[in-house]
Write an enzyme that holds these catalytic residues in place. Sequence first.
Site, short mmCIF file in Angstrom:
data_model
loop_
_atom_site.label_atom_id
_atom_site.label_comp_id
_atom_site.label_asym_id
_atom_site.label_seq_id
_atom_site.Cartn_x
_atom_site.Cartn_y
_atom_site.Cartn_z
CG ASP A 1 -52.63 39.27 8.58
OD1 ASP A 1 -52.67 38.06 8.34
OD2 ASP A 1 -52.61 40.13 7.69
CG ASN A 2 -48.66 38.12 7.84
OD1 ASN A 2 -49.80 38.42 7.48
ND2 ASN A 2 -47.96 37.17 7.27
CG HIS B 1 -56.47 36.16 9.58
ND1 HIS B 1 -57.26 35.95 8.45
CD2 HIS B 1 -55.23 36.36 9.10
CE1 HIS B 1 -56.51 36.04 7.37
NE2 HIS B 1 -55.26 36.28 7.74
CG HIS C 1 -50.46 34.35 7.99
ND1 HIS C 1 -50.75 33.55 6.90
CD2 HIS C 1 -51.38 35.33 7.99
CE1 HIS C 1 -51.81 34.05 6.26
NE2 HIS C 1 -52.21 35.13 6.91
CD GLU D 1 -53.75 40.75 2.20
OE1 GLU D 1 -52.90 41.19 3.00
OE2 GLU D 1 -53.86 39.53 1.93
#
Length: 445
Positions: free
Chosen positions: A340-341, A90, A92, A243
């Site tokens: 994630d980010n 996961h 981005h 979230e």
Amino acid sequence: MNSFVEIPPAAHYWLRNGRVPLTLIAQKLSGLLLAEQQQRSLYHEAFVAVDVEVKDGDIITLRHAAELPDSVPSVDLRSGLIWPCFVDTHTHLDKGHIWSRSPNPDGTFGGALEAVRQDSTQRWDAEDVYQRMAFGLKCSYAHGTQAIRTHIDAFDEQGETSFEVFRRLRDEWRGRLQLQAVCLVTLDYFMGAKGEKLADLVASSGGVLGGVAFMNADIFQQIDRVFELAKERGLDLDFHTDESLNPDDVALRYVAEAAIRHEFEGRITCGHCCSLSVQSESEVRKTVEVVKAAGISVVSLPMCNLYLQDRKARRTPRYRGVTILHELKAAGVAVALASDNCRDPFFAYGDHDGLEVFTQSARIGHLDHPIGDWPQAVTRVPARMMGLEGVGEIGEGMAADFVLFKARSFNELMARGQGDRAVIRAGKQIDTTLPDYAELDNLMR
């Protein structure tokens, strides 16, 4: 390269005196003897002391450490750890590394949304997205990642642009990184013709259908529509769910109920699921039961959620914003951890490093005492979520894809940065030099 060890360039060699976490060894080989020292560890760290024979890019032999013939080159790891390469399920990548030009003004979720909206509207042409995504891939590869799934903002023309960049990068990195892409829009986008067009784009790109499932008056119809589109095209699903720290957010449960209702046979992953951490035990039990029944996997993003959730000016956060990792896993739900980010308004830090994800998650979620099989959460488990065979574990007949650490135990591994790790891909040691941030200077003006 700044690795602690140098692997011979020969096509045939041995790695001697290494230690592999027991849970990362292919099941057929799990009967190997545990390293005696670790059997007595207060942290219950189960390792296997091994010699690994590598030939022509594959693992030929994996056996308990023993005397080796002098006829084949060998490297003594001095009880250093051997891990399979990381799997980051996961991310981005399309948002990554815009912090220098578009920082989050207050560190909140709302601030992140607005900063990304403005940056994407003004800057996200194909070249900008390509350079930043490629930079993230260089970091991941150097740190020892083998497979990545990235969510891609896909509203209107941006979806066409970014998926074209993704396909280009997937081709360029083939053989080094296995890449998957998930479209990211709010679920209402799928209710019209634009949503059907996006589903076709995802299918033609070999991607995964996804979106943000948040509570609204039409949530049931939206989720049903996404399942219909996925079934028509034979696509797997990957949702952002709940979230938030609002206990009334139960989109994860609705997704699970829809999966059962539609008799969905594809893979389903749900990310974040933060609201579970603030719900009553009875509500949690309802959701976990149906998630298990639906065969849904959960991916937690502890670093990003810790950064965003419960952030208020001049107030110490009360909640971590991390989902119920232990409870989900105990119930038999597959749980992974991911980046994630990275260096964008949703998370100002990070470096696409699977070890950092594991180490920080263990601290945040108390995944230690004992560590148990949590190393699988950044290797074997996400590989299975992504449908990848022979990835995230070590065994005879598998590709020689390793991350080698000088650290001899989990304590040593997690107590000190492992910048001198060695990364082996198809039996060859790669250059682990990280890309210079200056490579992106032309995008930051």
